[in-house]
Motif scaffolding. Structure first.
Motif, PDB file in Angstrom:
ATOM      1  N   ASP A 154       0.850  -1.196   0.000  1.00 58.84           N
ATOM      2  CA  ASP A 154       0.000   0.000   0.000  1.00 58.84           C
ATOM      3  C   ASP A 154       0.885   1.245   0.000  1.00 58.84           C
ATOM      4  O   ASP A 154       1.168   1.834   1.049  1.00 58.84           O
ATOM      5  CB  ASP A 154      -0.921   0.013   1.233  1.00 58.84           C
ATOM      6  N   PRO A 155       1.357   1.655  -1.164  1.00 56.90           N
ATOM      7  CA  PRO A 155       2.247   2.818  -1.226  1.00 56.90           C
ATOM      8  C   PRO A 155       1.537   4.095  -0.778  1.00 56.90           C
ATOM      9  O   PRO A 155       0.350   4.292  -1.039  1.00 56.90           O
ATOM     10  CB  PRO A 155       2.636   2.887  -2.704  1.00 56.90           C
ATOM     11  N   GLU A 156       2.285   4.940  -0.095  1.00 53.80           N
ATOM     12  CA  GLU A 156       1.753   6.215   0.376  1.00 53.80           C
ATOM     13  C   GLU A 156       2.578   7.356  -0.218  1.00 53.80           C
ATOM     14  O   GLU A 156       3.805   7.303  -0.261  1.00 53.80           O
ATOM     15  CB  GLU A 156       1.797   6.288   1.899  1.00 53.80           C
ATOM     16  N   VAL A 157       1.863   8.386  -0.659  1.00 49.27           N
ATOM     17  CA  VAL A 157       2.524   9.547  -1.253  1.00 49.27           C
ATOM     18  C   VAL A 157       1.881  10.808  -0.677  1.00 49.27           C
ATOM     19  O   VAL A 157       0.651  10.914  -0.620  1.00 49.27           O
ATOM     20  CB  VAL A 157       2.385   9.565  -2.798  1.00 49.27           C
ATOM     21  N   HIS A 158       2.713  11.729  -0.239  1.00 48.36           N
ATOM     22  CA  HIS A 158       2.217  13.022   0.229  1.00 48.36           C
ATOM     23  C   HIS A 158       2.780  14.114  -0.670  1.00 48.36           C
ATOM     24  O   HIS A 158       3.981  14.134  -0.969  1.00 48.36           O
ATOM     25  CB  HIS A 158       2.627  13.292   1.675  1.00 48.36           C
ATOM     26  N   VAL A 159       1.913  15.031  -1.099  1.00 45.98           N
ATOM     27  CA  VAL A 159       2.319  16.122  -1.979  1.00 45.98           C
ATOM     28  C   VAL A 159       2.036  17.449  -1.285  1.00 45.98           C
ATOM     29  O   VAL A 159       0.909  17.679  -0.824  1.00 45.98           O
ATOM     30  CB  VAL A 159       1.580  16.074  -3.327  1.00 45.98           C
ATOM     31  N   GLY A 160       3.040  18.288  -1.198  1.00 42.54           N
ATOM     32  CA  GLY A 160       2.879  19.607  -0.600  1.00 42.54           C
ATOM     33  C   GLY A 160       3.201  20.700  -1.599  1.00 42.54           C
ATOM     34  O   GLY A 160       4.224  20.647  -2.275  1.00 42.54           O
ATOM     35  N   VAL A 161       2.297  21.663  -1.720  1.00 42.44           N
ATOM     36  CA  VAL A 161       2.533  22.840  -2.560  1.00 42.44           C
ATOM     37  C   VAL A 161       2.772  24.017  -1.618  1.00 42.44           C
ATOM     38  O   VAL A 161       1.936  24.298  -0.753  1.00 42.44           O
ATOM     39  CB  VAL A 161       1.338  23.125  -3.484  1.00 42.44           C
ATOM     40  N   TRP A 162       3.889  24.719  -1.758  1.00 42.08           N
ATOM     41  CA  TRP A 162       4.282  25.699  -0.758  1.00 42.08           C
ATOM     42  C   TRP A 162       4.861  26.958  -1.391  1.00 42.08           C
ATOM     43  O   TRP A 162       5.199  26.991  -2.570  1.00 42.08           O
ATOM     44  CB  TRP A 162       5.315  25.093   0.188  1.00 42.08           C
ATOM     45  N   GLN A 163       4.947  27.974  -0.549  1.00 42.08           N
ATOM     46  CA  GLN A 163       5.554  29.244  -0.952  1.00 42.08           C
ATOM     47  C   GLN A 163       6.434  29.746   0.173  1.00 42.08           C
ATOM     48  O   GLN A 163       6.062  29.711   1.344  1.00 42.08           O
ATOM     49  CB  GLN A 163       4.484  30.292  -1.257  1.00 42.08           C
ATOM     50  N   LEU A 164       7.637  30.216  -0.164  1.00 45.53           N
ATOM     51  CA  LEU A 164       8.563  30.772   0.797  1.00 45.53           C
ATOM     52  C   LEU A 164       9.176  32.027   0.175  1.00 45.53           C
ATOM     53  O   LEU A 164      10.101  31.948  -0.630  1.00 45.53           O
ATOM     54  CB  LEU A 164       9.654  29.758   1.155  1.00 45.53           C
ATOM     55  N   GLY A 165       8.632  33.181   0.539  1.00 48.09           N
ATOM     56  CA  GLY A 165       9.089  34.430  -0.067  1.00 48.09           C
ATOM     57  C   GLY A 165       8.754  34.465  -1.550  1.00 48.09           C
ATOM     58  O   GLY A 165       7.600  34.290  -1.942  1.00 48.09           O
ATOM     59  N   GLU A 166       9.778  34.688  -2.353  1.00 44.92           N
ATOM     60  CA  GLU A 166       9.594  34.746  -3.802  1.00 44.92           C
ATOM     61  C   GLU A 166       9.802  33.388  -4.474  1.00 44.92           C
ATOM     62  O   GLU A 166       9.884  33.309  -5.695  1.00 44.92           O
ATOM     63  CB  GLU A 166      10.561  35.773  -4.408  1.00 44.92           C
ATOM     64  N   VAL A 167       9.893  32.338  -3.668  1.00 50.96           N
ATOM     65  CA  VAL A 167      10.098  30.991  -4.201  1.00 50.96           C
ATOM     66  C   VAL A 167       8.866  30.137  -3.892  1.00 50.96           C
ATOM     67  O   VAL A 167       8.338  30.170  -2.782  1.00 50.96           O
ATOM     68  CB  VAL A 167      11.352  30.334  -3.589  1.00 50.96           C
ATOM     69  N   VAL A 168       8.409  29.392  -4.884  1.00 46.55           N
ATOM     70  CA  VAL A 168       7.304  28.453  -4.701  1.00 46.55           C
ATOM     71  C   VAL A 168       7.792  27.068  -5.105  1.00 46.55           C
ATOM     72  O   VAL A 168       8.834  26.932  -5.750  1.00 46.55           O
ATOM     73  CB  VAL A 168       6.075  28.853  -5.542  1.00 46.55           C
ATOM     74  N   GLY A 169       7.037  26.050  -4.727  1.00 41.02           N
ATOM     75  CA  GLY A 169       7.500  24.721  -5.098  1.00 41.02           C
ATOM     76  C   GLY A 169       6.538  23.620  -4.750  1.00 41.02           C
ATOM     77  O   GLY A 169       5.453  23.847  -4.202  1.00 41.02           O
ATOM     78  N   VAL A 170       6.969  22.412  -5.101  1.00 38.31           N
ATOM     79  CA  VAL A 170       6.207  21.186  -4.846  1.00 38.31           C
ATOM     80  C   VAL A 170       7.149  20.184  -4.204  1.00 38.31           C
ATOM     81  O   VAL A 170       8.276  19.976  -4.678  1.00 38.31           O
ATOM     82  CB  VAL A 170       5.627  20.606  -6.150  1.00 38.31           C
ATOM     83  N   THR A 171       6.681  19.553  -3.122  1.00 42.67           N
ATOM     84  CA  THR A 171       7.462  18.518  -2.443  1.00 42.67           C
ATOM     85  C   THR A 171       6.686  17.213  -2.461  1.00 42.67           C
ATOM     86  O   THR A 171       5.508  17.188  -2.080  1.00 42.67           O
ATOM     87  CB  THR A 171       7.765  18.915  -0.986  1.00 42.67           C
ATOM     88  N   VAL A 172       7.319  16.148  -2.934  1.00 44.39           N
ATOM     89  CA  VAL A 172       6.702  14.824  -3.014  1.00 44.39           C
ATOM     90  C   VAL A 172       7.443  13.890  -2.070  1.00 44.39           C
ATOM     91  O   VAL A 172       8.656  13.695  -2.200  1.00 44.39           O
ATOM     92  CB  VAL A 172       6.746  14.265  -4.457  1.00 44.39           C
ATOM     93  N   THR A 173       6.700  13.317  -1.119  1.00 47.98           N
ATOM     94  CA  THR A 173       7.275  12.407  -0.125  1.00 47.98           C
ATOM     95  C   THR A 173       6.620  11.045  -0.246  1.00 47.98           C
ATOM     96  O   THR A 173       5.387  10.958  -0.331  1.00 47.98           O
ATOM     97  CB  THR A 173       7.057  12.950   1.303  1.00 47.98           C
ATOM     98  N   ASP A 174       7.412   9.968  -0.272  1.00 51.37           N
ATOM     99  CA  ASP A 174       6.848   8.625  -0.364  1.00 51.37           C
ATOM    100  C   ASP A 174       7.452   7.731   0.709  1.00 51.37           C
ATOM    101  O   ASP A 174       8.397   8.114   1.396  1.00 51.37           O
ATOM    102  CB  ASP A 174       7.066   8.028  -1.762  1.00 51.37           C
ATOM    103  N   ASN A 175       6.880   6.533   0.849  1.00 52.22           N
ATOM    104  CA  ASN A 175       7.366   5.559   1.833  1.00 52.22           C
ATOM    105  C   ASN A 175       8.054   4.386   1.162  1.00 52.22           C
ATOM    106  O   ASN A 175       8.057   3.272   1.668  1.00 52.22           O
ATOM    107  CB  ASN A 175       6.209   5.055   2.700  1.00 52.22           C
TER     108      ASN A 175
END
Length: 294
Positions: A211-232
């Motif tokens: 049962d694979p798990e994936v977490h996706v976070g969309v974030w902003q830090l000042g003038e930088v934005v991004g996507v973080t993908v975390t899996d198990n």
């Protein structure tokens, strides 16, 4: 990468610019100071001013030329890295797939010792589909390289939502959680949504969990934005991580697929950065950082 049009700063053009500047300076300055008092002093000041302005002009021209040289060197390094990846794909991925297809094709022929647990037709179909996928990824990799500097506004929230829907449709057993604002725009290459989908797909395909798990976070830090993908999953091997982050491959350090290289190419073309970490014994965290629109 900058989207400005290149400006030819060949030695001939630099010489012509400097000659034109010198001619205009002499022609205009001499006529301006001819009737002024303290003629000798003004001529001396004029000479020193010419030296200063000439130095500034040469500095600007050389600096611009150096910037173009650095940009060309960066493009060359990127092209060499992509060429190394494509060579490895032809040597390894495609060769192995074709070898497997030939082997399964032999199973289709009537034989007494054929493996009853293997469906050769389905196996051939899977390998052939993979070849088509590799071909599409290689074509996109080349397209990304040629389109560098053509950034557009990309809604990261929408891109993640679409990628998650496709992932859950293809892999019903996967558990996906998403944390993101209603909308968050980045300035990036038009193929950025493909890189996000590639990261999610990679997290599931290489998972060793039922049962694979994936977490996706969309974030902003000042003038930088991004996507973080975390899996198990099992994590990316150190050799592959080193190759991806350094942007080059060696015989002892190469990635197993073109997917993550495609992500790297798209992020580079977007003027962003890619970070890969394995904070625990299990799992991988991939972070894509991108600039916000001006």
């Amino acid at each position: 990468m900058s989207g400005d049009a290149p400006f030819d700063l060949s030695p001939r053009r630099v010489a012509l610019i400097y000659a034109a500047f010198g001619f205009l300076w002499v022609a205009t300055s001499d006529s301006l100071v001819a009737g002024l008092p303290n003629h000798d002093l003004i001529q001396t000041v004029k000479g020193w001013l010419f030296v200063v302005l000439s130095a500034l002009l040469v500095y600007v021209l050389v600096d611009r030329s150096q910037s173009e040289l650095d940009r060309t060197s960066e493009q060359l390094e990127s092209t060499l890295a992509h060429t190394s990846v494509l060579h490895r794909i032809l040597r390894h991925d495609i060769r192995n797939a074709c070898t497997a297809i030939l082997g399964y094709a032999e199973l289709v022929e009537p034989r007494d010792d054929a493996d009853a647990n293997t469906d050769p037709v389905e196996a051939i179909r899977e390998r052939a589909s993979r070849l088509v996928e590799v071909s599409d990824e290689v074509a996109l990799l080349r397209t990304v390289e040629l389109a560098e500097g053509n950034e557009v506004d990309v809604d990261l929230t929408s891109a993640v939502t679409d990628a998650v829907e496709d992932l859950e449709m293809e892999y019903p057993a996967v558990q996906v959680s998403v944390a993101s604002p209603e909308t968050l725009v980045a300035r990036a290459h038009p193929a950025l949504p493909r890189s996000i989908a590639e990261l999610l797909d990679n997290a599931v395909v290489h998972s060793d969990c039922d049962d694979p798990e994936v977490h996706v976070g969309v974030w902003q830090l000042g003038e930088v934005v991004g996507v973080t993908v975390t899996d198990n999953g099992p994590g990316i091997p150190d050799a592959e991580r080193e190759a991806l982050l350094s942007g080059s491959e060696t015989p002892l350090s190469h990635t197993s697929g073109v997917g993550l290289w495609l992500v790297r190419a798209i992020v580079d073309a977007s003027g962003g950065s890619l970070d890969i970490s394995t904070p625990k014994s299990h799992g991988t965290v991939v972070t894509v950082s991108l600039p916000r629109p001006a």
